[in-house]
Design a protein around this motif. Structure first.
Motif, mmCIF file in Angstrom:
data_model
loop_
_atom_site.group_PDB
_atom_site.id
_atom_site.type_symbol
_atom_site.label_atom_id
_atom_site.label_comp_id
_atom_site.label_asym_id
_atom_site.label_seq_id
_atom_site.Cartn_x
_atom_site.Cartn_y
_atom_site.Cartn_z
ATOM 1 N N VAL A 65 0.848 -1.204 0.000
ATOM 2 C CA VAL A 65 0.000 0.000 0.000
ATOM 3 C C VAL A 65 0.880 1.248 0.000
ATOM 4 O O VAL A 65 0.642 2.197 -0.764
ATOM 5 C CB VAL A 65 -0.954 0.014 1.218
ATOM 6 C CG1 VAL A 65 -1.657 1.369 1.338
ATOM 7 C CG2 VAL A 65 -1.973 -1.104 1.107
ATOM 8 N N THR A 66 1.925 1.244 0.826
ATOM 9 C CA THR A 66 2.834 2.391 0.913
ATOM 10 C C THR A 66 3.475 2.678 -0.433
ATOM 11 O O THR A 66 3.495 3.832 -0.889
ATOM 12 C CB THR A 66 3.940 2.115 1.958
ATOM 13 O OG1 THR A 66 3.328 1.877 3.233
ATOM 14 C CG2 THR A 66 4.900 3.290 2.069
ATOM 15 N N ALA A 67 3.978 1.637 -1.084
ATOM 16 C CA ALA A 67 4.634 1.814 -2.382
ATOM 17 C C ALA A 67 3.651 2.316 -3.424
ATOM 18 O O ALA A 67 3.974 3.203 -4.226
ATOM 19 C CB ALA A 67 5.265 0.497 -2.825
ATOM 20 N N LEU A 73 -0.350 8.695 -5.279
ATOM 21 C CA LEU A 73 -0.814 9.806 -4.446
ATOM 22 C C LEU A 73 0.347 10.291 -3.574
ATOM 23 O O LEU A 73 0.330 10.165 -2.355
ATOM 24 C CB LEU A 73 -1.981 9.324 -3.568
ATOM 25 C CG LEU A 73 -2.971 10.358 -3.036
ATOM 26 C CD1 LEU A 73 -3.704 11.050 -4.170
ATOM 27 C CD2 LEU A 73 -3.953 9.705 -2.089
ATOM 28 N N PRO A 74 1.388 10.844 -4.201
ATOM 29 C CA PRO A 74 2.620 11.158 -3.464
ATOM 30 C C PRO A 74 2.460 12.179 -2.339
ATOM 31 O O PRO A 74 3.290 12.232 -1.437
ATOM 32 C CB PRO A 74 3.560 11.681 -4.555
ATOM 33 C CG PRO A 74 2.678 12.061 -5.700
ATOM 34 C CD PRO A 74 1.480 11.176 -5.625
ATOM 35 N N ASP A 75 1.400 12.982 -2.352
ATOM 36 C CA ASP A 75 1.205 13.970 -1.280
ATOM 37 C C ASP A 75 0.655 13.332 0.001
ATOM 38 O O ASP A 75 0.638 13.976 1.050
ATOM 39 C CB ASP A 75 0.251 15.078 -1.739
ATOM 40 C CG ASP A 75 0.905 15.992 -2.776
ATOM 41 O OD1 ASP A 75 2.150 15.988 -2.850
ATOM 42 O OD2 ASP A 75 0.173 16.673 -3.511
ATOM 43 N N CYS A 76 0.189 12.093 -0.085
ATOM 44 C CA CYS A 76 -0.350 11.396 1.080
ATOM 45 C C CYS A 76 0.797 10.736 1.842
ATOM 46 O O CYS A 76 1.505 9.894 1.315
ATOM 47 C CB CYS A 76 -1.372 10.340 0.634
ATOM 48 S SG CYS A 76 -2.041 9.375 2.001
ATOM 49 N N LYS A 77 0.981 11.143 3.095
ATOM 50 C CA LYS A 77 2.039 10.562 3.933
ATOM 51 C C LYS A 77 1.524 9.268 4.565
ATOM 52 O O LYS A 77 0.373 9.207 4.976
ATOM 53 C CB LYS A 77 2.429 11.535 5.050
ATOM 54 C CG LYS A 77 2.694 12.972 4.608
ATOM 55 C CD LYS A 77 3.987 13.079 3.843
ATOM 56 C CE LYS A 77 4.476 14.507 3.688
ATOM 57 N NZ LYS A 77 3.549 15.435 3.088
ATOM 58 N N VAL A 78 2.375 8.255 4.622
ATOM 59 C CA VAL A 78 1.949 6.959 5.167
ATOM 60 C C VAL A 78 2.616 6.686 6.510
ATOM 61 O O VAL A 78 3.831 6.855 6.651
ATOM 62 C CB VAL A 78 2.261 5.812 4.180
ATOM 63 C CG1 VAL A 78 1.890 4.460 4.800
ATOM 64 C CG2 VAL A 78 1.518 6.014 2.861
ATOM 65 N N VAL A 79 1.797 6.275 7.471
ATOM 66 C CA VAL A 79 2.278 5.794 8.765
ATOM 67 C C VAL A 79 1.928 4.317 8.860
ATOM 68 O O VAL A 79 0.759 3.942 8.700
ATOM 69 C CB VAL A 79 1.615 6.556 9.938
ATOM 70 C CG1 VAL A 79 2.028 5.941 11.274
ATOM 71 C CG2 VAL A 79 1.975 8.039 9.895
ATOM 72 N N ILE A 80 2.931 3.475 9.074
ATOM 73 C CA ILE A 80 2.705 2.039 9.249
ATOM 74 C C ILE A 80 2.464 1.769 10.732
ATOM 75 O O ILE A 80 3.246 2.188 11.582
ATOM 76 C CB ILE A 80 3.930 1.218 8.780
ATOM 77 C CG1 ILE A 80 4.209 1.453 7.301
ATOM 78 C CG2 ILE A 80 3.733 -0.264 9.093
ATOM 79 C CD1 ILE A 80 3.466 0.609 6.342
ATOM 80 N N LEU A 94 10.480 2.049 5.194
ATOM 81 C CA LEU A 94 11.110 3.334 4.869
ATOM 82 C C LEU A 94 11.522 3.384 3.407
ATOM 83 O O LEU A 94 11.379 4.413 2.744
ATOM 84 C CB LEU A 94 12.312 3.580 5.789
ATOM 85 C CG LEU A 94 11.977 3.725 7.287
ATOM 86 C CD1 LEU A 94 13.241 3.907 8.105
ATOM 87 C CD2 LEU A 94 11.007 4.871 7.531
ATOM 88 N N THR A 95 12.009 2.251 2.886
ATOM 89 C CA THR A 95 12.376 2.187 1.467
ATOM 90 C C THR A 95 11.151 2.382 0.580
ATOM 91 O O THR A 95 11.226 3.029 -0.465
ATOM 92 C CB THR A 95 13.053 0.835 1.157
ATOM 93 O OG1 THR A 95 14.224 0.715 1.962
ATOM 94 C CG2 THR A 95 13.449 0.737 -0.316
ATOM 95 N N ALA A 96 10.007 1.830 1.013
ATOM 96 C CA ALA A 96 8.768 1.956 0.235
ATOM 97 C C ALA A 96 8.205 3.372 0.271
ATOM 98 O O ALA A 96 7.361 3.726 -0.543
ATOM 99 C CB ALA A 96 7.723 0.970 0.747
ATOM 100 N N GLY A 97 8.655 4.179 1.253
ATOM 101 C CA GLY A 97 8.197 5.567 1.319
ATOM 102 C C GLY A 97 7.424 5.938 2.563
ATOM 103 O O GLY A 97 6.898 7.052 2.660
ATOM 104 N N ALA A 98 7.319 5.025 3.541
ATOM 105 C CA ALA A 98 6.597 5.356 4.779
ATOM 106 C C ALA A 98 7.317 6.473 5.523
ATOM 107 O O ALA A 98 8.542 6.536 5.535
ATOM 108 C CB ALA A 98 6.484 4.122 5.674
#
Length: 201
Positions: A65-67, A73-80, A94-98
């Motif tokens: 989902v993060t990737a 939707l790059p403006d959406c920040k992800v918290v796992i 973190l590599t996926a963008g979280a």
């Protein structure tokens, strides 16, 4: 207002988090999703500022989902959010963008604080998990050995693993023998236990 999407396959946890976040005056939960694919669909429909996603979900897991959100939707920040945080999970997230990584057992107000932090452009990683990541053993297995071990999890016959990986039966046996040897154990079951414990699978 910080618009938030919650994605967790456990409804009780999802609704509890929504109730907790509703107490925060500047946070609004705009959507909830019971699995990873629904999370991506809801994110595209509601355009949240922050998506809080469980690490382990059906359809797509939290890393997938993060990737995907980083791409569409790059403006959406992800918290796992996870109950099973291991150092390799943190590294992959973190590599996926979280932008945040938080255990489910964290104090009540911690999630809202992390949401505010990542929304403001910061990052957050649970300190205990970060410390574990610095001292965690590196996985000694090759990607192919991990693939074979993963397929061997449910006492899958060598012939079935060979068919799925397009390898010969002998090559599969060699990979499994190498895994057992590298991990210093005496069986596949022990190798799987170690690999799961360290988050390599």
């Amino acid at each position: 207002m910080i618009r938030v999407l919650l994605a967790d396959d456990e409804e009780l946890i999802r609704t509890a988090l929504a109730a907790l976040l509703s107490l925060e005056p500047e946070v609004e939960v705009v959507a909830q999703a019971p699995d990873g694919r629904a999370a991506v669909t809801a994110a595209l429909a509601h355009r949240p500022d922050v998506a809080v996603v469980d690490l382990e979900m059906p359809e797509l897991d939290g890393l997938e989902v993060t990737a995907e959100l980083a791409s569409v939707l790059p403006d959406c920040k992800v918290v796992i959010l996870t109950g099973h945080g291991r150092p390799p999970h943190l590294q992959r997230a973190l590599t996926a963008g979280a932008k945040g990584f938080l255990p489910k057992g964290s104090p009540g107000g911690a999630l809202a604080d992390v949401i505010r932090r990542v929304h403001a452009g910061g990052r957050y990683v649970d300190p205990a998990l970060a410390a574990d990541a610095l001292t965690a053993p590196q996985c000694p297995l090759t990607p192919r050995e991990l693939e074979v071990l993963r397929l061997a999890e449910y006492d899958t016959p060598v012939s079935v693993i060979a068919r799925r990986t397009h390898l010969s039966n002998g090559t599969v046996r060699n990979h499994l023998a190498a895994v057992v040897s590298k991990l210093g154990v005496s069986s596949r079951a022990e190798a799987l236990r170690i690999a799961h414990h360290n988050g390599w699978l």
